[in-house]
Each structure stands twice: as C-alpha cells, then as structure tokens.
Design a protein around this motif. Structure first.
Motif, PDB file in Angstrom:
ATOM      1  N   TYR A   7       0.812  -1.208   0.000  1.00  0.00           N
ATOM      2  CA  TYR A   7       0.000   0.000   0.000  1.00  0.00           C
ATOM      3  C   TYR A   7       0.853   1.267   0.000  1.00  0.00           C
ATOM      4  CZ  TYR A   7      -4.232  -2.732   0.761  1.00  0.00           C
ATOM      5  OH  TYR A   7      -5.283  -3.609   0.616  1.00  0.00           O
ATOM      6  N   ILE A   8       2.161   1.110   0.136  1.00  0.00           N
ATOM      7  CA  ILE A   8       3.088   2.221  -0.008  1.00  0.00           C
ATOM      8  C   ILE A   8       4.230   1.760  -0.905  1.00  0.00           C
ATOM      9  CG2 ILE A   8       2.524   3.312   2.209  1.00  0.00           C
ATOM     10  CD1 ILE A   8       5.036   2.037   3.383  1.00  0.00           C
ATOM     11  N   SER A   9       4.959   2.708  -1.465  1.00  0.00           N
ATOM     12  CA  SER A   9       6.056   2.361  -2.368  1.00  0.00           C
ATOM     13  C   SER A   9       7.251   1.832  -1.583  1.00  0.00           C
ATOM     14  CB  SER A   9       6.484   3.592  -3.169  1.00  0.00           C
ATOM     15  OG  SER A   9       7.080   4.557  -2.313  1.00  0.00           O
ATOM     16  N   ASP A  10       8.165   1.189  -2.302  1.00  0.00           N
ATOM     17  CA  ASP A  10       9.386   0.689  -1.659  1.00  0.00           C
ATOM     18  C   ASP A  10      10.185   1.832  -1.053  1.00  0.00           C
ATOM     19  OD1 ASP A  10       8.710  -1.853  -2.413  1.00  0.00           O
ATOM     20  OD2 ASP A  10       9.974  -1.866  -4.208  1.00  0.00           O
ATOM     21  N   GLU A  11      10.203   2.983  -1.715  1.00  0.00           N
ATOM     22  CA  GLU A  11      10.942   4.138  -1.222  1.00  0.00           C
ATOM     23  C   GLU A  11      10.321   4.662   0.076  1.00  0.00           C
ATOM     24  OE1 GLU A  11       9.836   3.759  -4.303  1.00  0.00           O
ATOM     25  OE2 GLU A  11      11.743   3.391  -5.334  1.00  0.00           O
ATOM     26  N   GLU A  12       8.992   4.707   0.119  1.00  0.00           N
ATOM     27  CA  GLU A  12       8.302   5.171   1.332  1.00  0.00           C
ATOM     28  C   GLU A  12       8.518   4.196   2.487  1.00  0.00           C
ATOM     29  OE1 GLU A  12       4.451   7.612  -0.400  1.00  0.00           O
ATOM     30  OE2 GLU A  12       4.459   5.409  -0.524  1.00  0.00           O
ATOM     31  N   ARG A  13       8.478   2.904   2.169  1.00  0.00           N
ATOM     32  CA  ARG A  13       8.693   1.896   3.213  1.00  0.00           C
ATOM     33  C   ARG A  13      10.113   1.975   3.769  1.00  0.00           C
ATOM     34  NH1 ARG A  13       5.723  -2.626   4.230  1.00  0.00           N
ATOM     35  NH2 ARG A  13       4.749  -2.615   2.155  1.00  0.00           N
ATOM     36  N   LEU A  14      11.074   2.186   2.874  1.00  0.00           N
ATOM     37  CA  LEU A  14      12.461   2.291   3.301  1.00  0.00           C
ATOM     38  C   LEU A  14      12.666   3.493   4.214  1.00  0.00           C
ATOM     39  CD1 LEU A  14      15.256   0.998   3.003  1.00  0.00           C
ATOM     40  CD2 LEU A  14      15.660   2.474   1.032  1.00  0.00           C
ATOM     41  N   ALA A  15      12.039   4.617   3.877  1.00  0.00           N
ATOM     42  CA  ALA A  15      12.152   5.824   4.705  1.00  0.00           C
ATOM     43  C   ALA A  15      11.475   5.605   6.063  1.00  0.00           C
ATOM     44  CB  ALA A  15      11.531   7.013   3.985  1.00  0.00           C
ATOM     45  N   LEU A  16      10.303   4.991   6.057  1.00  0.00           N
ATOM     46  CA  LEU A  16       9.586   4.723   7.303  1.00  0.00           C
ATOM     47  C   LEU A  16      10.344   3.765   8.212  1.00  0.00           C
ATOM     48  CD1 LEU A  16       5.777   4.291   6.487  1.00  0.00           C
ATOM     49  CD2 LEU A  16       6.826   6.017   7.949  1.00  0.00           C
ATOM     50  N   SER A  17      11.064   2.822   7.591  1.00  0.00           N
ATOM     51  CA  SER A  17      11.738   1.770   8.363  1.00  0.00           C
ATOM     52  C   SER A  17      12.821   2.323   9.285  1.00  0.00           C
ATOM     53  CB  SER A  17      12.335   0.721   7.426  1.00  0.00           C
ATOM     54  OG  SER A  17      13.425   1.249   6.694  1.00  0.00           O
ATOM     55  N   GLU A  18      13.199   3.586   9.089  1.00  0.00           N
ATOM     56  CA  GLU A  18      14.197   4.213   9.964  1.00  0.00           C
ATOM     57  C   GLU A  18      13.570   4.736  11.244  1.00  0.00           C
ATOM     58  OE1 GLU A  18      17.484   4.218   9.368  1.00  0.00           O
ATOM     59  OE2 GLU A  18      17.017   2.994   7.592  1.00  0.00           O
ATOM     60  N   SER A  36      17.063   0.077  17.416  1.00  0.00           N
ATOM     61  CA  SER A  36      17.085  -0.966  16.407  1.00  0.00           C
ATOM     62  C   SER A  36      15.946  -0.724  15.416  1.00  0.00           C
ATOM     63  CB  SER A  36      16.917  -2.337  17.064  1.00  0.00           C
ATOM     64  OG  SER A  36      16.699  -3.333  16.093  1.00  0.00           O
ATOM     65  N   THR A  37      16.216  -0.954  14.140  1.00  0.00           N
ATOM     66  CA  THR A  37      15.163  -0.863  13.124  1.00  0.00           C
ATOM     67  C   THR A  37      14.723  -2.248  12.666  1.00  0.00           C
ATOM     68  OG1 THR A  37      16.833  -0.673  11.367  1.00  0.00           O
ATOM     69  CG2 THR A  37      15.968   1.386  12.283  1.00  0.00           C
ATOM     70  N   HIS A  38      15.319  -3.292  13.248  1.00  0.00           N
ATOM     71  CA  HIS A  38      15.003  -4.666  12.848  1.00  0.00           C
ATOM     72  C   HIS A  38      13.576  -5.020  13.261  1.00  0.00           C
ATOM     73  CE1 HIS A  38      16.200  -8.747  11.641  1.00  0.00           C
ATOM     74  NE2 HIS A  38      15.406  -9.144  12.611  1.00  0.00           N
ATOM     75  N   ILE A  39      12.834  -5.643  12.357  1.00  0.00           N
ATOM     76  CA  ILE A  39      11.458  -6.049  12.641  1.00  0.00           C
ATOM     77  C   ILE A  39      11.398  -7.541  12.961  1.00  0.00           C
ATOM     78  CG2 ILE A  39       9.126  -6.257  11.694  1.00  0.00           C
ATOM     79  CD1 ILE A  39       9.813  -3.757   9.983  1.00  0.00           C
ATOM     80  N   GLY A  40      11.895  -8.392  12.071  1.00  0.00           N
ATOM     81  CA  GLY A  40      11.897  -9.816  12.369  1.00  0.00           C
ATOM     82  C   GLY A  40      11.845 -10.681  11.125  1.00  0.00           C
ATOM     83  N   THR A  41      11.576 -11.969  11.354  1.00  0.00           N
ATOM     84  CA  THR A  41      11.495 -12.963  10.280  1.00  0.00           C
ATOM     85  C   THR A  41      10.195 -13.733  10.406  1.00  0.00           C
ATOM     86  OG1 THR A  41      13.900 -13.220  10.174  1.00  0.00           O
ATOM     87  CG2 THR A  41      12.567 -15.000   9.256  1.00  0.00           C
ATOM     88  N   ILE A  42       9.464 -13.797   9.314  1.00  0.00           N
ATOM     89  CA  ILE A  42       8.238 -14.590   9.250  1.00  0.00           C
ATOM     90  C   ILE A  42       8.561 -15.904   8.545  1.00  0.00           C
ATOM     91  CG2 ILE A  42       5.913 -14.742   8.268  1.00  0.00           C
ATOM     92  CD1 ILE A  42       5.849 -11.646   8.408  1.00  0.00           C
ATOM     93  N   GLN A  43       8.114 -17.012   9.114  1.00  0.00           N
ATOM     94  CA  GLN A  43       8.367 -18.331   8.515  1.00  0.00           C
ATOM     95  C   GLN A  43       7.037 -18.977   8.154  1.00  0.00           C
ATOM     96  OE1 GLN A  43      11.829 -19.810   9.113  1.00  0.00           O
ATOM     97  NE2 GLN A  43      11.408 -21.375   7.609  1.00  0.00           N
ATOM     98  N   LEU A  44       6.905 -19.344   6.874  1.00  0.00           N
ATOM     99  CA  LEU A  44       5.745 -20.075   6.392  1.00  0.00           C
ATOM    100  C   LEU A  44       6.175 -21.478   5.982  1.00  0.00           C
ATOM    101  CD1 LEU A  44       4.206 -17.287   4.091  1.00  0.00           C
ATOM    102  CD2 LEU A  44       3.650 -17.763   6.485  1.00  0.00           C
TER     103      LEU A  44
END
Length: 264
Positions: free
Chosen positions: A50-61, A130-138
């Motif tokens: 729902y957001i661009s990769d650039e927006e997500r990258l900026a938010l992730s900080e 920390s900006t780390h969110i995690g790992t999802i495993q399916l």
C-alpha cells in the motif's frame, strides 16, 4: 482464547502506539500517518504493497514504524489463525516469537512462526534504536516424486563415494583404522536404509494431513499478505537442508519472509 490473552510485554499495545504516533504528526505526511493508523487498527497487513518501496524504506528508519509493524504482524497472525477450524497450538516462546503448530498422531507440525527476537537483542550504540522487525516463517508440504528421486540419486552418489574412499589410517594405527571403517560402514548402511524408505514411500494419512494443513495455513497468509510465488527466491540457509527440503525468501526493509517447502 481472545486476542487479549496473547498480550505481550515486548509488543506495544494499541493505546501505546496511538499515543506515540501523536508525536509524529508534525514529522510525517498525512497519508503516512493514516497508513500507520490503518496498520494499528489491523485493517490490512504491513506486508501489503500500500506504499512504495521508497516510502517503506524511509519509514523503516523510524521507531514508530518498527513497533507498529511488529504489532501488526503479531496480532494479524493471531486473528487469522484463530479463524481456522484446525486444532492449533499458538504459543509465544520467551515473548520474542509467535508460533503456530498442530499435532497429527503425536507428531508436531509447524504451520507459522514470527521471530522478532533480534528486534530487541541486537547490540546497537547508545542513543540509537534498532530498526530490525523480524522474520516470518511459512511452511508447505508437497508431494513431489521428481524431488524424491533426486534425493535417492544424491544418496546413491554418497554411497559410491564412501565405498571407494580409502581408509586414511591404514598402516598407521589399528584402533583408528577400525573406528574409521566402522563409521564408514554405518554411514553407508544409513544411506541404504534411507534409499529403501524413499523408494517404497507411499503417502500415509499423516502425510496427507500435513499437505492439507500446511497448504491451508500457507494460502491464508499468502492471501493476507498479498504475496505471489514469484516474489520469493530460492536460497541456501546456514542450517543443512536435504534434497527434500527447500527454502525461499522474500526480503523487505528490516524484515524477511521465509517459506520452507518439505517434499513428501
């Protein structure tokens, strides 16, 4: 159990996130504030585009995005899993993971995992976050005769290699030579037994339930996340996989989604 029964001290509450988001009103654009509000309300998954990769990258900080993303993934998963008709065990080991399993004839079958331990355990400099969110495993279980045959061929090559391998201790020490010979023979016999098992393998009722349950949960999350198979790339993890196992990954800023496929 209600969703409140899974409240986690590591995962901020809806009220905490709402209050924290107020501090960003003058920093973020109105669309970004609305986007984060929708994530907090669990209106859709943070994985969705729902957001661009650039927006997500900026938010992730930003800390607010990290905390909101963890909250969204954690509680969206619980809501999704609670809607299924499978008898699931949902657990939160050490409050840094969310796991879902089911049991088939006393065998525990993994269905989902969200590991966000590194979001809190990574050592970072003072005054930094920390900006780390995690790992999802399916997880998926798939019947695949071709992959099974590839594993048989791999085992046969291992047997041929071991049968032609020269004992490195011959002429040196009898004890070591004997131990090596015994070990070599045991490995050959193990590979032969695995080949026999694979060659005679017929799907059991447990296998069929594995396929049914893992693919059911897998499909639910793929749909909820808005993901397609083409977005995953195969990779070789640090831990050992057999020919009957493959792993694929989709990487996002500070977050990765891994799917493990087990071929039966």
């Amino acid at each position: 159990m209600s969703i409140k029964d899974y409240q986690n001290s590591r995962v901020k509450t809806k009220e905490q996130l709402k209050e924290e988001l107020q501090k960003y009103q003058m920093i973020l654009s109105k669309p970004m504030v609305e986007y984060l509000n929708h994530l907090i309300a669990l209106d859709f998954s943070v994985i969705r585009k729902y957001i661009s990769d650039e927006e997500r990258l900026a938010l992730s900080e930003l800390e607010i995005y990290r905390a909101t993303a963890i909250y969204n993934i954690y509680y969206k998963a619980i809501k999704l899993l609670q809607q299924t008709e499978i008898g699931l065990s949902i657990e939160t080991p050490l409050e840094v993971q969310l796991t879902a399993t089911t049991e088939i004839e006393k065998e525990k079958i993994r269905l989902f995992k969200f590991d966000f331990e590194k979001a809190f355990s990574i050592q970072i400099p003072d005054n930094c976050r920390s900006t780390h969110i995690g790992t999802i495993q399916l997880y998926q279980s798939i019947e695949n005769e071709e992959t099974r045959n590839q594993e048989i061929e791999s085992l046969q090559r291992n047997i041929e290699r071991l049968e032609h391998e020269t004992n490195p201790f011959l002429g040196l020490t009898a004890v070591c030579a004997t131990r090596w010979s015994i070990s070599n023979t045991e490995r050959i016999e193990l590979y032969k037994s695995q080949i026999k098992k694979l060659s005679n393998q017929v799907l059991t009722e447990v296998d069929r339930k594995k396929i049914k349950y893992t693919n059911y949960i897998y499909s639910l999350f793929m749909e909820d996340y808005g993901l397609s198979e083409e977005e995953f790339i195969e990779y070789v993890p640090k831990h050992k996989l057999t020919e009957l196992q493959k792993e694929y990954v989709k990487k996002m800023p500070n977050l990765q989604i891994i799917k493990q496929v087990n071929y039966l």
